[in-house]
Design an enzyme around this catalytic site. Structure first.
Site, short mmCIF file in Angstrom:
data_model
loop_
_atom_site.label_atom_id
_atom_site.label_comp_id
_atom_site.label_asym_id
_atom_site.label_seq_id
_atom_site.Cartn_x
_atom_site.Cartn_y
_atom_site.Cartn_z
N GLU A 58 1.12 -1.25 0.13
CA GLU A 58 -0.44 0.03 0.26
C GLU A 58 0.24 1.31 0.29
OE1 GLU A 58 -1.83 -3.04 2.17
OE2 GLU A 58 -0.01 -2.77 2.28
N ALA A 160 10.66 -36.07 -11.85
CA ALA A 160 11.00 -36.31 -13.77
C ALA A 160 10.21 -37.22 -13.11
CB ALA A 160 12.39 -35.32 -13.47
N SER A 174 19.69 -42.50 -13.96
CA SER A 174 18.42 -40.84 -14.09
C SER A 174 18.83 -39.32 -14.84
CB SER A 174 17.50 -41.31 -11.90
OG SER A 174 18.78 -40.56 -11.49
N ARG A 190 13.70 -24.38 -6.65
CA ARG A 190 14.73 -24.50 -5.04
C ARG A 190 14.81 -22.21 -5.25
NH1 ARG A 190 18.99 -27.91 -7.01
NH2 ARG A 190 17.95 -29.63 -7.52
N THR A 202 19.37 -40.49 -2.77
CA THR A 202 19.91 -39.55 -3.59
C THR A 202 21.18 -38.94 -3.19
OG1 THR A 202 16.94 -38.96 -3.09
CG2 THR A 202 18.52 -37.83 -4.31
N LEU A 210 22.12 -28.99 -5.10
CA LEU A 210 20.54 -29.00 -3.86
C LEU A 210 21.03 -27.47 -4.50
CD1 LEU A 210 19.41 -32.14 -1.92
CD2 LEU A 210 18.95 -31.40 -4.48
N ARG A 213 20.25 -22.57 -9.59
CA ARG A 213 21.72 -21.70 -10.54
C ARG A 213 20.22 -21.68 -11.44
NH1 ARG A 213 23.06 -26.78 -8.41
NH2 ARG A 213 22.91 -28.09 -10.09
N GLU A 300 12.62 -32.96 -3.16
CA GLU A 300 13.31 -33.21 -4.62
C GLU A 300 13.62 -35.38 -4.66
OE1 GLU A 300 15.68 -31.79 -6.77
OE2 GLU A 300 15.43 -29.54 -5.71
N GLY A 302 14.49 -39.09 -3.19
CA GLY A 302 13.54 -40.50 -3.53
C GLY A 302 11.92 -40.80 -3.47
#
Length: 385
Positions: A58, A160, A174, A190, A202, A210, A213, A300, A302
């Protein structure tokens, strides 16, 4: 400023778009947008809460409008605050500017506001309306609402997978299932998180950094769930722990000497008593992160970590990247391990879902139905000071 809006709804949508610019920068405060228009809905001033501790939306809108604010309408996505915190009350600035009408998307009945902002404006002769695009405002503010109402952060789940539902091949390979466009979106996610969570598996399989970037507005604490405290000291998350906050969540059986080694490398060790599975970890972990005023947490992987979070019913928002690849194989992991649901009727619905093409990948983004804030929610949504 020459912009003119056709309807009040169009003005509020613009205010919501402005508010969204603050996500990742204002937490644990809410992202808020404000727009000042004249009687023909010509734009006079605009603003959003840009950073925690900085002026509220405001204030920016009123400053831009100057004397033109008098007698005109302010649209704001959350009821203006009426208390002194890091900044003075917005209600006083609105009244002093001579604003004739305030349209708020959602009210704030929390103890330090409790509708007092609206009453203060009305008692000063300001015409006040509440509820325009309330659902959209509550969707944007849902992470903040959850933190205030439950003292726990908003939980995002991301993975993914191939179009046959695999996270990796049967050998664990992977990289990379998704394309560069999908990975860029993950880095953006992230960059507005308070924490990113994975399991030790993982870290061992992929050795991820992690981090975002390029860097985003926030630096997420990297959290590794590792009951035995066996996180490799050579892992990137350990070797960079003095530069990026890193936490290892361990159970009661983790050897003390091993934990001392992690701490010597700059890793914070968080013991959670009596945790013997990933499902049981979540309520305790989220309570601790809430105490630290974290608002957004990204899981993220596994599959065991994601599955445990699903079984514990803590996931609020979903980010699923589906690549046009087929892996096959019963031993190839799927995104969610754990117990799962027994019947389709017990499966939680995803609502407000959207599909987007990212290169060759399909990106599904949606919310768990129970995480949709009800329009008649009587609980509070204060701005944290």
């Amino acid at each position: 400023m020459s912009r003119q809006f056709a309807t009040d709804e169009e003005v509020m949508r613009y205010a919501l778009a402005l508010a969204a610019r603050g996500v990742g920068r204002v937490e644990p405060n809410p992202p808020v947008g404000a727009v000042l228009v004249d009687r023909e809905r010509r734009l006079l001033g605009e603003g959003w809460h840009e950073r925690f501790g900085g002026p509220h939306a405001e204030v920016f809108a009123l400053q831009q409008a100057g004397s033109a604010a008098r007698g005109n309408t302010l649209f704001v996505t959350l009821e203006p605050c009426c208390h002194f915190g890091k900044t003075p009350p917005c209600t006083r600035a609105i009244v002093a500017a001579g604003v004739a009408r305030v349209v708020a998307a959602v009210s704030d009945p929390a103890p330090q506001v409790a509708g007092q902002g609206l009453r203060e404006l009305r008692s000063a002769g300001v015409d006040v309306e509440v509820g325009l695009l309330e659902h959209e405002a509550r969707r944007l503010l849902a992470p903040f609402f959850k933190l205030i109402l439950t003292a726990q952060p908003w939980v995002h789940a991301k993975w993914a997978m191939t179009c046959d539902g695999k996270l990796a091949t049967r050998t664990g390979h992977s990289q990379w299932i998704s394309g560069s466009a999908s990975r860029a979106v993950v880095h953006q996610l992230r960059g507005r998180m308070d924490a990113v969570v994975v399991g030790r598996g993982t870290v061992v399989a992929d050795d991820p950094l992690l981090t975002a970037r390029p860097a985003g507005p926030r630096t997420a604490t990297r959290i590794v769930l590792d009951r035995q405290g066996r996180l490799p000291l050579t892992a990137q998350v350990v070797r960079t722990a003095r530069d990026v906050p890193t936490m290892c969540v361990v159970g009661p059986a983790a050897p003390a000497e091993r934990l001392k080694l992690l701490q010597a490398h700059g890793v914070e060790v968080l013991p959670i008593a009596a945790v013997d599975d990933f499902r049981g970890t979540w309520p305790l972990l989220l309570a601790e992160l809430g105490r630290r005023r974290m608002t957004h947490v990204l899981i993220e992987g596994g599959s065991q970590v994601l599955g445990g979070a699903f079984d514990a019913d803590v996931i609020d928002e979903w980010h699923v990247f589906i690549a046009p690849k087929v892996v096959g194989g019963a031993a190839a992991p799927s995104p969610l391990a754990g117990i799962g649901r027994e019947t389709v009727a017990a499966v939680p619905d995803l609502v407000d879902g959207t599909w987007q093409w990212l290169g060759d990948d399909a990106y599904l983004h949606g919310y768990t139905r129970r995480s949709t804030p009800p329009e008649d929610d009587a609980a509070g949504t204060p701005q944290v000071s």
